[in-house]
Design a protein around this motif. Structure first.
Motif, short mmCIF file in Angstrom:
data_model
loop_
_atom_site.label_atom_id
_atom_site.label_comp_id
_atom_site.label_asym_id
_atom_site.label_seq_id
_atom_site.Cartn_x
_atom_site.Cartn_y
_atom_site.Cartn_z
N CYS A 172 -1.08 2.47 -5.05
CA CYS A 172 -1.08 1.03 -5.07
C CYS A 172 -2.34 0.47 -5.78
CB CYS A 172 -1.13 0.53 -3.61
SG CYS A 172 -1.28 -1.23 -3.67
N LEU A 173 -2.12 -0.42 -6.67
CA LEU A 173 -3.22 -0.91 -7.51
C LEU A 173 -3.35 -2.34 -7.13
CD1 LEU A 173 -1.90 0.10 -11.12
CD2 LEU A 173 -3.42 1.42 -9.49
N MET A 174 -4.89 -2.59 -7.17
CA MET A 174 -5.20 -3.94 -6.45
C MET A 174 -6.27 -4.35 -7.31
SD MET A 174 -6.85 -4.98 -2.88
CE MET A 174 -7.35 -6.39 -2.45
N GLY A 175 -6.39 -5.61 -8.06
CA GLY A 175 -7.34 -6.29 -8.59
C GLY A 175 -7.11 -6.56 -10.18
N ASN A 176 -7.83 -6.34 -11.07
CA ASN A 176 -7.82 -6.56 -12.64
C ASN A 176 -7.92 -8.04 -12.98
OD1 ASN A 176 -5.55 -6.27 -15.25
ND2 ASN A 176 -7.25 -4.80 -15.10
N PHE A 177 -7.93 -8.76 -12.27
CA PHE A 177 -8.16 -10.36 -12.72
C PHE A 177 -9.77 -10.44 -13.25
CE2 PHE A 177 -8.71 -14.73 -13.14
CZ PHE A 177 -7.70 -15.20 -13.77
N GLU A 212 3.17 -19.10 -7.61
CA GLU A 212 4.21 -19.30 -8.44
C GLU A 212 4.70 -17.95 -8.94
OE1 GLU A 212 5.33 -22.12 -12.24
OE2 GLU A 212 3.37 -22.25 -11.39
N TYR A 213 3.94 -17.27 -9.41
CA TYR A 213 4.47 -16.11 -10.45
C TYR A 213 4.54 -14.91 -9.66
CZ TYR A 213 3.53 -19.38 -14.44
OH TYR A 213 3.69 -20.18 -15.17
N GLY A 214 4.10 -14.92 -8.25
CA GLY A 214 3.89 -13.49 -7.69
C GLY A 214 5.24 -13.41 -6.87
N ARG A 215 6.28 -13.87 -7.11
CA ARG A 215 7.74 -13.80 -6.54
C ARG A 215 8.69 -12.73 -7.33
NH1 ARG A 215 7.15 -16.68 -1.73
NH2 ARG A 215 5.56 -18.17 -2.17
N TYR A 216 9.16 -12.05 -6.49
CA TYR A 216 10.09 -10.95 -7.16
C TYR A 216 11.46 -11.64 -7.47
CZ TYR A 216 6.44 -7.54 -5.65
OH TYR A 216 5.31 -7.06 -5.14
N GLN A 217 11.88 -11.12 -8.76
CA GLN A 217 13.26 -11.73 -9.18
C GLN A 217 14.44 -10.94 -8.67
OE1 GLN A 217 13.22 -14.48 -10.90
NE2 GLN A 217 10.69 -14.42 -10.95
N LEU A 275 0.66 -1.20 -0.01
CA LEU A 275 0.06 -0.03 -0.11
C LEU A 275 0.93 1.21 0.00
CD1 LEU A 275 -2.64 -0.90 2.57
CD2 LEU A 275 -3.25 -0.53 -0.05
N ALA A 276 2.12 1.26 0.54
CA ALA A 276 2.82 2.28 0.49
C ALA A 276 3.73 2.30 -0.86
CB ALA A 276 3.96 2.29 1.85
N GLY A 277 3.60 1.53 -1.50
CA GLY A 277 4.21 1.65 -3.10
C GLY A 277 5.37 0.58 -3.06
N GLY A 278 5.70 0.08 -2.05
CA GLY A 278 6.81 -0.70 -1.86
C GLY A 278 6.57 -2.22 -2.39
N ARG A 279 7.74 -2.78 -2.52
CA ARG A 279 8.03 -4.41 -2.83
C ARG A 279 8.08 -5.13 -1.53
NH1 ARG A 279 12.36 -6.66 -7.34
NH2 ARG A 279 13.27 -7.52 -5.28
N PRO A 280 6.98 -6.01 -1.18
CA PRO A 280 7.39 -6.78 -0.01
C PRO A 280 7.91 -8.18 -0.65
CG PRO A 280 4.82 -6.76 -1.06
CD PRO A 280 5.71 -6.00 -1.57
N ASP A 281 8.01 -8.99 0.43
CA ASP A 281 8.73 -10.32 -0.10
C ASP A 281 8.07 -11.10 -1.15
OD1 ASP A 281 6.63 -10.97 1.58
OD2 ASP A 281 7.30 -12.66 2.51
N ARG A 282 6.74 -10.96 -1.35
CA ARG A 282 5.97 -11.44 -2.51
C ARG A 282 4.81 -10.64 -2.55
NH1 ARG A 282 1.36 -13.45 -0.61
NH2 ARG A 282 1.13 -14.79 1.14
N VAL A 283 4.21 -10.86 -3.80
CA VAL A 283 2.80 -9.91 -4.19
C VAL A 283 1.68 -10.48 -3.12
CG1 VAL A 283 1.14 -9.66 -5.83
CG2 VAL A 283 3.50 -9.82 -6.46
N PRO A 284 1.37 -9.52 -2.35
CA PRO A 284 0.08 -9.86 -1.51
C PRO A 284 -1.11 -10.14 -2.24
CG PRO A 284 1.21 -7.66 -0.98
CD PRO A 284 1.67 -8.07 -2.41
N ALA A 310 3.08 -6.61 -11.18
CA ALA A 310 3.83 -6.59 -10.08
C ALA A 310 5.18 -5.95 -10.15
CB ALA A 310 4.23 -7.99 -9.91
N PRO A 311 5.94 -5.82 -11.40
CA PRO A 311 7.34 -5.14 -11.09
C PRO A 311 7.18 -3.80 -10.46
CG PRO A 311 6.92 -6.09 -13.19
CD PRO A 311 5.63 -6.10 -12.58
N GLY A 312 8.25 -3.73 -9.38
CA GLY A 312 8.60 -2.67 -8.63
C GLY A 312 7.79 -2.58 -7.39
N GLY A 313 6.58 -3.33 -7.15
CA GLY A 313 5.80 -3.47 -6.00
C GLY A 313 4.54 -2.68 -6.13
#
Length: 369
Positions: free
Chosen positions: A302-307, A364-369, A11-20, A332-335
């Motif tokens: 912060c963007l949420m949704g779209n599926f 599986e795919y919500g992991r930051y590289q 929500l703060a625009g950051g990149r956590p350990d994975r996509v919430p 997801a890129p950048g958080g």
């Protein structure tokens, strides 16, 4: 990271350990189907369907305290199975009048139940001439126990739903009459909308006291082709009230998301100009391109949704997985992104195998590289 930490970072625009990730609501029929599948898989020797997900960093420190209450515990189990981080709770409005075949809610709207369906019978305000004498309910009469329970007995990030000035005013009328009155700039509409914004600000304050971590303003201002009223009219009548509501929530030190279905392209600059933390919905069927929105507003919101929820009905695990991959590639890129369906509600009619495929793909795919 905990669920709460993960959502706060996004929500703060950051990149956590994975996509919430998470949905606002799961209908009980789907909860039951997911829990049955998990139990059946375990009984058959297949193991916990979520066991492979719980071996990573997504779940350390999970401290759900389980109390009696089968439906509540089942929903916790379903959300854990899917690896969700958040949910949303709508304060429960009291029933003002109970009849033999219908009832009136706190707002004054009348409904009846036909089987499992809640059927609308009559609006709280029958015509524009009656609007001046209308009195809003007392926010203190709303039941916030569900917020308290989710906050005290689980470690999910708990959002509270309150209306925005457009939706909260429109719910009191026949919707067509409301739109016509707004288009005619009936003075009583703006007066009533101001009272609605004040009401929901107070209701949000009570939700915060009950334990809500954040607020989502539900304010459906659009359909698939654009806003229900002209954007300039919305800016004139409702945007100043929405700004006051958001600013009041930020003074309470609450993160605030805004939800609307439909095509919001014409008013995105206005929404980005508010002190919102996030925007939820971004309905792809209404032409909301999350990649374009992120490029333009991702530094601000912060963007949420779209599926697309329809894909859970018509698709299969393979097509769902591919769609998740495509969405996360751009969102997801950048958080600063939280995964959910566009509407945020998973219905009982959805195939549980598709819902499981959806959230396995996000894991599986919500992991930051």
């Amino acid at each position: 990271m905990t669920h709460i930490e993960r959502v706060r970072v996004a929500l703060a625009g950051g990149r956590p350990d994975r996509v919430p990730r998470g949905e606002f609501a799961l209908e009980p029929g789907l909860v039951a189907a997911l829990v049955r599948r998990e139990k059946a898989g375990t009984a058959a020797g297949a193991g916990d369907l979520s066991s492979s997900w719980r071996t990573d960093a997504a779940f350390p420190g999970h401290t759900t305290r389980r109390n009696p209450g089968a439906s509540f515990q089942s929903e916790i189990a379903a959300r854990e199975l899917l690896g969700m981080d958040l949910l949303a709770v709508t304060p429960a409005a009291p029933v003002a009048e109970q009849g033999s075949d219908s009832y009136q809610d706190a707002w004054g709207c009348r409904y009846t139940n036909r089987g499992k369906l809640k059927v609308f019978l009559a609006p709280a305000i029958p015509d524009i001439g009656a609007a001046a004498g209308y009195t809003l309910p007392d926010p203190a009469s709303f039941d916030l126990q569900a917020i308290r329970r989710w906050r005290e007995e689980t470690d999910f990030f708990v959002l509270a739903f309150v209306d925005g000035p457009f939706q909260g005013t429109g719910r009191l009328f026949d919707f067509t009459e409301f739109l016509l009155a707004a288009a005619a700039r009936e003075g009583v509409i703006k007066e009533l909308a101001a009272a609605v914004a004040d009401f929901n600000l107070e209701l949000a304050r009570l939700c915060r006291q009950a334990g809500a971590h954040g607020i989502i303003i539900g304010d459906d201002i659009a359909y698939d082709r654009g806003t229900y009223i002209r954007p300039d009219l919305w800016r004139e009548l409702f945007l100043p009230l929405l700004r006051c509501q958001v600013e009041g929530l930020k003074e309470m030190d609450l993160p605030v998301l805004y939800h609307s279905d439909g095509n919001l392209q014409a008013v995105l600059p206005d929404l980005a100009g508010l002190p919102l933390d996030g925007l939820q919905g971004l309905e792809p069927a209404a032409g909301m391109d999350i990649g374009a929105v992120k490029r333009e507003y991702g530094e601000k919101l912060c963007l949420m949704g779209n599926f697309d929820l329809d894909l859970l009905v018509t698709g299969n695990p393979d097509t769902i997985t591919a769609a998740v991959h495509s969405l996360l590639d751009v969102a997801a890129p950048g958080g600063g992104y939280i995964f959910s369906t566009a509407c945020g509600i998973l219905h009982a009619s959805l195939p549980p195998e598709n819902v499981l495929a959806l959230y396995r793909a996000v894991d599986e795919y919500g992991r930051y590289q």
